[in-house]
Write an enzyme that holds these catalytic residues in place. Structure first.
Site, PDB file in Angstrom:
ATOM      1  N   LYS A 213       1.619  -9.655  -0.981  1.00  0.00           N
ATOM      2  CA  LYS A 213       1.566  -8.690  -2.079  1.00  0.00           C
ATOM      3  C   LYS A 213       2.478  -7.525  -1.718  1.00  0.00           C
ATOM      4  O   LYS A 213       2.388  -6.970  -0.616  1.00  0.00           O
ATOM      5  CB  LYS A 213       0.136  -8.191  -2.307  1.00  0.00           C
ATOM      6  CG  LYS A 213      -0.018  -7.267  -3.518  1.00  0.00           C
ATOM      7  CD  LYS A 213      -1.504  -7.035  -3.815  1.00  0.00           C
ATOM      8  CE  LYS A 213      -1.682  -6.185  -5.083  1.00  0.00           C
ATOM      9  NZ  LYS A 213      -1.471  -4.767  -4.831  1.00  0.00           N
TER      10      LYS A 213
ATOM     11  N   CYS B 128       0.827  -1.203   0.000  1.00  0.00           N
ATOM     12  CA  CYS B 128       0.000   0.000   0.000  1.00  0.00           C
ATOM     13  C   CYS B 128       0.868   1.262   0.000  1.00  0.00           C
ATOM     14  O   CYS B 128       1.710   1.437   0.884  1.00  0.00           O
ATOM     15  CB  CYS B 128      -0.928   0.008   1.214  1.00  0.00           C
ATOM     16  SG  CYS B 128      -2.037   1.430   1.258  1.00  0.00           S
TER      17      CYS B 128
END
Length: 437
Positions: free
Chosen positions: A202, A152
């Site tokens: 991720k 993020c």
């Protein structure tokens, strides 16, 4: 199960067609992903309704013999689970909010019972809390797959050392990976789960071009027992600007023994094929390309299944999808919240179609399903009988890509790849109820 949406199909353009690519099913622990595509978590977007739309679009593109006939989990003969047309991951939830039993967070992890595999993405900066959250998800049978977010780039996350900033701190990253994998294993034992719950990661290339982290992070993840890795081919500095660096995905694949999925600039099924061809990655992750285009999953499934068909919806198909999305959101959130939630999708859905600003404005004011149906009917009545797919005009970034920006980081964060005591204290404040990817 919502009704399938009528779309028009056309053969893929073939100017100089490359050799066919043999795309194999993806294995992540006990989960077999028949067509290796994953819908990425997106804040305020990938709730249960949108995930269902995307999954049903993906499954509609499977060969008829491979299409499931009923909703829900699909056990395999070896005791695993089948995700026939990809994985569909929840919005990101914070580990602390989960451990503290925050009502909003608990609602987000109570997934749609029609889903094939319950994929939950976690964000956390405290290793002990992250491990506890993983154990809760597994022991209480809330997840079949846990994905960790280290990608993020949102300032409110990175300024406290979370998201894409976190892998720079090697000791913190190692501790979180170790505790989450242990937590998932412990939860499976305590809950007497029939199968293990794999953990995936991720991430991005790094904080910026001078502070790349992805190869070190991959080594740490493999050592901790992570089952697969996904790499967004941008740094936190790039945010969503410019082009994704697919060559980094290729380097990661060469360096890893676990499956690698590529993320970044996959706007069509042909882009997915090209990414896999160029990088050798085992699958693709799509995010912004699906905003207002849940049929992108069908396009990708066609492409990765070896079909020449591509999904090219005309305006009538788009209108039908908007209506179906509105009904799903109403069932999930109630009519008032559901229709209001749909508004942000409408601009994405209609991008490139000759609807006009006034009509878009009218649609942004609807507050009930009846108003939505009436406004869509009025819009459609003012247009020609046939309004075809706009083509390349809509096959690109959705929303605001922005420009590269200096990442917001804690003071002195890049001075050392290891945490100072002051930074450890700061991280305790980093877990607010945020979401992003």
């Amino acid at each position: 199960m919502c009704q399938s949406v009528r779309v028009t199909h056309a053969p893929a353009p073939r100017p100089a067609e490359p050799a066919p690519l043999d795309v194999s099913p993806l294995r992540i622990g006990p989960i077999t992903v028949g067509v290796p595509v994953e819908l990425a978590p997106m804040a305020g977007v990938t709730n249960a309704s949108f995930r269902r739309l995307c999954r049903e679009q993906g499954e509609s593109a499977l060969p008829e013999a491979a299409r499931p006939q009923a909703p829900g989990p699909l056990p395999t003969s070896d005791g695993g689970l089948l995700a026939p047309a990809g994985l569909y991951v929840t919005e990101m939830v914070t580990t602390r909010a989960l451990v503290e039993r925050n009502e909003k967070t608990l609602a987000m992890v109570r997934t749609d019972p029609a889903e094939r595999v319950r994929s939950i993405q976690l964000y956390g900066v405290d290793p002990a809390v992250a491990g506890q959250a993983a154990r809760i998800l597994v022991e209480e049978d809330l997840a079949d797959h846990i994905d960790l977010n280290f990608g993020c780039p949102v300032p409110k996350v990175t300024r406290k050392g979370g998201g894409a900033a976190l892998p720079w701190k090697k000791d913190l990253l190692h501790a979180i990976l170790r505790e989450v994998v242990r937590g998932a294993e412990d939860g499976a034992r305590r809950g007497r789960r029939e199968r293990e719950v794999p953990v995936t990661v991720k991430m991005r290339i790094g904080v910026d071009e001078e502070h790349e982290t992805y190869l070190d992070a991959a080594r740490a993840a493999q050592a901790a027992g992570v089952a697969a890795l996904a790499l967004h081919g941008r740094t936190a500095h790039q945010h969503y600007a410019g082009q994704a660096d697919w060559s980094a995905i290729a380097r990661l694949k060469e360096a890893c023994r676990v499956p690698v999925l590529g993320n970044g600039d996959v706007w069509t099924g042909d882009h997915a094929l090209e990414m896999m061809r160029q990088t050798g990655c085992d699958g693709v992750v799509v995010g912004r390309g699906c905003q207002g285009r849940p049929w992108l999953l069908a396009d990708i499934v066609h492409a990765l299944s070896g079909s020449a068909e591509r999904t090219r919806p005309d305006l009538d198909a788009v209108v039908a999808t908007i209506r179906a999305h509105g009904r799903l959101l109403t069932d999930e959130l109630g009519e008032d919240r559901g229709v209001r939630d749909l508004r942000k999708h409408i601009g994405w859905y209609l991008k490139g179609y000759p609807v006009g600003g006034q009509a878009r404005g009218e649609l942004m004011k609807v507050s009930t399903l009846a108003e939505l149906d009436a406004a869509l009917s009025a819009v459609r009545a003012r247009l020609p009988e046939q309004v075809p797919y706009p083509g390349q005009a809509i096959e690109g970034p959705r929303g605001r890509a922005g420009t590269p920006r200096r990442p917001h980081l804690p003071d002195g964060w890049l001075d050392s790849p290891y945490l100072s005591q002051e930074q450890r204290t700061l991280l305790l404040q980093a877990e607010s109820d945020v979401s992003g990817g």
